[in-house]
Design a protein around this motif. Structure first.
Motif, PDB file in Angstrom:
ATOM      1  N   UNK A   1     -28.547 -26.407  50.704  1.00  0.00           N
ATOM      2  CA  UNK A   1     -29.023 -27.071  49.492  1.00  0.00           C
ATOM      3  C   UNK A   1     -28.795 -26.217  48.258  1.00  0.00           C
ATOM      4  N   UNK A   2     -29.197 -24.977  48.340  1.00  0.00           N
ATOM      5  CA  UNK A   2     -29.057 -24.070  47.195  1.00  0.00           C
ATOM      6  C   UNK A   2     -27.589 -23.757  46.930  1.00  0.00           C
ATOM      7  N   UNK A   3     -26.847 -23.428  47.999  1.00  0.00           N
ATOM      8  CA  UNK A   3     -25.434 -23.121  47.822  1.00  0.00           C
ATOM      9  C   UNK A   3     -24.665 -24.345  47.336  1.00  0.00           C
ATOM     10  N   UNK A   4     -25.019 -25.517  47.865  1.00  0.00           N
ATOM     11  CA  UNK A   4     -24.331 -26.745  47.468  1.00  0.00           C
ATOM     12  C   UNK A   4     -24.462 -27.026  45.981  1.00  0.00           C
ATOM     13  N   UNK A   5     -25.629 -26.721  45.394  1.00  0.00           N
ATOM     14  CA  UNK A   5     -25.810 -26.938  43.947  1.00  0.00           C
ATOM     15  C   UNK A   5     -24.903 -26.007  43.145  1.00  0.00           C
ATOM     16  N   UNK A   6     -24.809 -24.756  43.594  1.00  0.00           N
ATOM     17  CA  UNK A   6     -23.890 -23.828  42.921  1.00  0.00           C
ATOM     18  C   UNK A   6     -22.445 -24.291  43.071  1.00  0.00           C
ATOM     19  N   UNK A   7     -22.066 -24.678  44.279  1.00  0.00           N
ATOM     20  CA  UNK A   7     -20.699 -25.112  44.544  1.00  0.00           C
ATOM     21  C   UNK A   7     -20.337 -26.327  43.693  1.00  0.00           C
ATOM     22  N   UNK A   8     -21.252 -27.256  43.545  1.00  0.00           N
ATOM     23  CA  UNK A   8     -20.991 -28.445  42.726  1.00  0.00           C
ATOM     24  C   UNK A   8     -20.718 -28.060  41.262  1.00  0.00           C
ATOM     25  N   UNK A   9     -21.478 -27.103  40.758  1.00  0.00           N
ATOM     26  CA  UNK A   9     -21.259 -26.656  39.376  1.00  0.00           C
ATOM     27  C   UNK A   9     -19.932 -25.895  39.246  1.00  0.00           C
ATOM     28  N   UNK A  10     -19.581 -25.105  40.249  1.00  0.00           N
ATOM     29  CA  UNK A  10     -18.303 -24.390  40.244  1.00  0.00           C
ATOM     30  C   UNK A  10     -17.147 -25.383  40.263  1.00  0.00           C
ATOM     31  N   UNK A  11     -17.261 -26.432  41.056  1.00  0.00           N
ATOM     32  CA  UNK A  11     -16.232 -27.469  41.094  1.00  0.00           C
ATOM     33  C   UNK A  11     -16.130 -28.193  39.756  1.00  0.00           C
ATOM     34  N   UNK A  12     -17.267 -28.485  39.158  1.00  0.00           N
ATOM     35  CA  UNK A  12     -17.264 -29.156  37.859  1.00  0.00           C
ATOM     36  C   UNK A  12     -16.577 -28.290  36.810  1.00  0.00           C
ATOM     37  N   UNK A  13     -16.844 -26.986  36.860  1.00  0.00           N
ATOM     38  CA  UNK A  13     -16.207 -26.054  35.929  1.00  0.00           C
ATOM     39  C   UNK A  13     -14.689 -26.079  36.080  1.00  0.00           C
ATOM     40  N   UNK A  14     -14.207 -26.117  37.312  1.00  0.00           N
ATOM     41  CA  UNK A  14     -12.766 -26.134  37.559  1.00  0.00           C
ATOM     42  C   UNK A  14     -12.123 -27.456  37.137  1.00  0.00           C
ATOM     43  N   UNK A  15     -12.840 -28.552  37.296  1.00  0.00           N
ATOM     44  CA  UNK A  15     -12.261 -29.884  37.143  1.00  0.00           C
ATOM     45  C   UNK A  15     -12.390 -30.444  35.740  1.00  0.00           C
ATOM     46  N   UNK A  16     -13.530 -30.218  35.086  1.00  0.00           N
ATOM     47  CA  UNK A  16     -13.875 -30.906  33.836  1.00  0.00           C
ATOM     48  C   UNK A  16     -13.825 -29.940  32.641  1.00  0.00           C
ATOM     49  N   UNK A  17     -12.870 -30.080  31.734  1.00  0.00           N
ATOM     50  CA  UNK A  17     -12.763 -29.142  30.607  1.00  0.00           C
ATOM     51  C   UNK A  17     -13.951 -29.218  29.656  1.00  0.00           C
ATOM     52  N   UNK A  18     -14.613 -30.376  29.542  1.00  0.00           N
ATOM     53  CA  UNK A  18     -15.783 -30.488  28.665  1.00  0.00           C
ATOM     54  C   UNK A  18     -16.924 -29.628  29.204  1.00  0.00           C
TER      55      UNK A  18
END
Length: 434
Positions: A4-21
């Motif tokens: 749960x905790x790692x998944x939240x970090x991973x989701x934000x890391x993916x968003x950083x890579x994918x979404x320039x905004x």
């Protein structure tokens, strides 16, 4: 750290890579982007990872968890591609030779130690329904699916396992296809598990279209095959698709599922191959995404091709070269032709009866004492003398081994020594057969 905790970090890391905004806001430290109490550590990990500054994150708990989870998968992959997975040591040696050549050609590949090449892949369809704009293999339009014939499929798997050994269980059931185009894809996987004891990796570009099947795949694969073996990857084609995936799948459910940022706005550079070659506006790296060096079997057309990864160019825009193509009708013919293709093309030692040539991308730089053979950021030196200079000259023109030795001016008594010397260059990738 739990999923749960790692998944939240991973989701934000993916968003950083994918979404320039999101990337811009994270870099400008807009308040409220990260969970309360975790802002500093999460932001530090994501920003430094995005810049490739991993050495500065040794004490960051999120980066340490990210690193350890990746190390676990790397350890498994290294074990799966070790000599013990192959029936014959010659096949392992052949694939190592191909890996050496690919790492010589591309520093991008050399920087990723987890890149290996598999001797077998299956396609369950002819063509692909998705048509990704970035497809490095330039998949053709979908034509048809292979019928799911369980007895026939199990016979094919048994023949592959008998010839190759345990590594046959890692053969992906897709190449230039979308696995979930086939309505019975999961049944093919279950049969592989039953016959070979392994389930190969699945990479799909339609997670937002096949949500229920992805949920089911996650349950079928289970924690060990997801967390320890990375058996499921989701390709992200656009920011909109990423948002749909994020709405459908919780961070915890995807904690051990890799997301591949393939949208044009992402931080990840694309392979300059296939449909990517003419596209503008995205960072591209010249390397092949082909993960197979061996036989690709299309069950829909009953054709088998022996292929090898090469640097993408005008002659090989998709980053692979086809050595031979044959058809098969049944399990017996499949087994015979599988063995024949490997016997003719999977050479681990310098072939006597094929044309040899100095790798065309190798640059020769002479010094007073040595000839330096240089690839992409790596090199090999040989003594500089009249015989070696003649050998290099002959290799540039290309020829059979007998022609090469004549070109050096050496007598026949040097044949064995020269063959062994050229074999070293062949296994390192500096000399290739054509």
């Amino acid at each position: 750290m739990d999923d749960g905790r790692y998944g939240r970090f991973k989701r934000l890391w993916e968003t950083y890579q994918i979404d320039p905004a999101f990337r811009k806001d994270a870099e400008e430290q807009i308040p409220g982007m990260f969970p309360a109490g975790e802002e500093r550590l999460m932001r530090e990990a994501i920003l430094e990872m995005g810049k490739g500054r991993f050495s500065e994150l040794g004490g960051n708990i999120y980066f340490c968890e990210f690193r350890e989870r990746n190390r676990r998968v790397s350890g498994y992959v290294e074990q799966r591609v070790s000599p013990s997975s192959f029936r014959e040591p010659q096949m392992y040696a052949y694939l190592q030779r191909i890996r050496n050549r690919c790492r010589l050609e591309s520093s991008a590949i050399r920087q990723h130690p987890n890149i290996f090449y598999y001797p077998l892949a299956f396609e369950l369809s002819q063509g692909c329904r998705v048509g990704c704009s970035f497809c490095g293999l330039m998949a053709e339009r979908w034509v048809k699916d292979a019928p799911y014939e369980q007895a026939f499929w199990k016979d094919i798997l048994a023949a592959a396992g008998e010839y190759l050994g345990g590594i046959a269980g890692d053969a992906p059931c897709y190449f230039a296809t979308e696995p979930l185009d086939h309505p019975d894809y999961e049944r093919f996987l279950m049969d592989m598990d039953e016959v070979l004891g392994e389930v190969p990796q699945t990479t799909t570009a339609v997670a937002d279209r096949e949500e229920e099947r992805i949920h089911s795949l996650i349950r079928f694969l289970g924690e060990e095959r997801l967390a320890g073996q990375a058996r499921l990857r989701l390709s992200v084609r656009s920011i909109g698709q990423f948002r749909r995936i994020s709405q459908e799948f919780s961070p915890e459910e995807l904690a051990n599922v890799e997301l591949l940022p393939n949208n044009k706005e992402s931080l990840i550079a694309a392979s300059d191959s296939g449909r990517n070659r003419p596209l503008e506006g995205r960072k591209k790296i010249r390397y092949s995404i082909c993960c197979v060096s061996g036989v690709k079997v299309n069950l829909a057309t009953r054709r088998m091709i022996f292929l090898e990864p090469v640097l993408p160019d005008e002659e090989h825009p998709c980053g692979y070269r086809i050595r031979e193509s044959v058809s098969f009708a049944d399990q017996r013919e499949f087994a015979e032709k599988l063995a024949g293709l490997y016997r003719r093309h999977a050479c681990e030692r310098l072939p006597d009866e094929e044309k040899l040539i100095l790798h065309p991308y190798i640059q020769i730089e002479p010094s007073e004492d040595f000839l330096y053979l240089k690839g992409d950021g790596v090199g090999y030196r040989i003594p500089r003398n009249m015989y070696n200079e003649c050998m290099i000259s002959a290799l540039k023109k290309g020829g059979m081994f007998e022609e090469i030795i004549r070109g050096t001016g050496l007598t026949d008594s040097w044949k064995t020594a020269l063959w062994e010397f050229l074999n070293q260059m062949f296994q390192k990738g500096y000399v290739i057969n054509i």
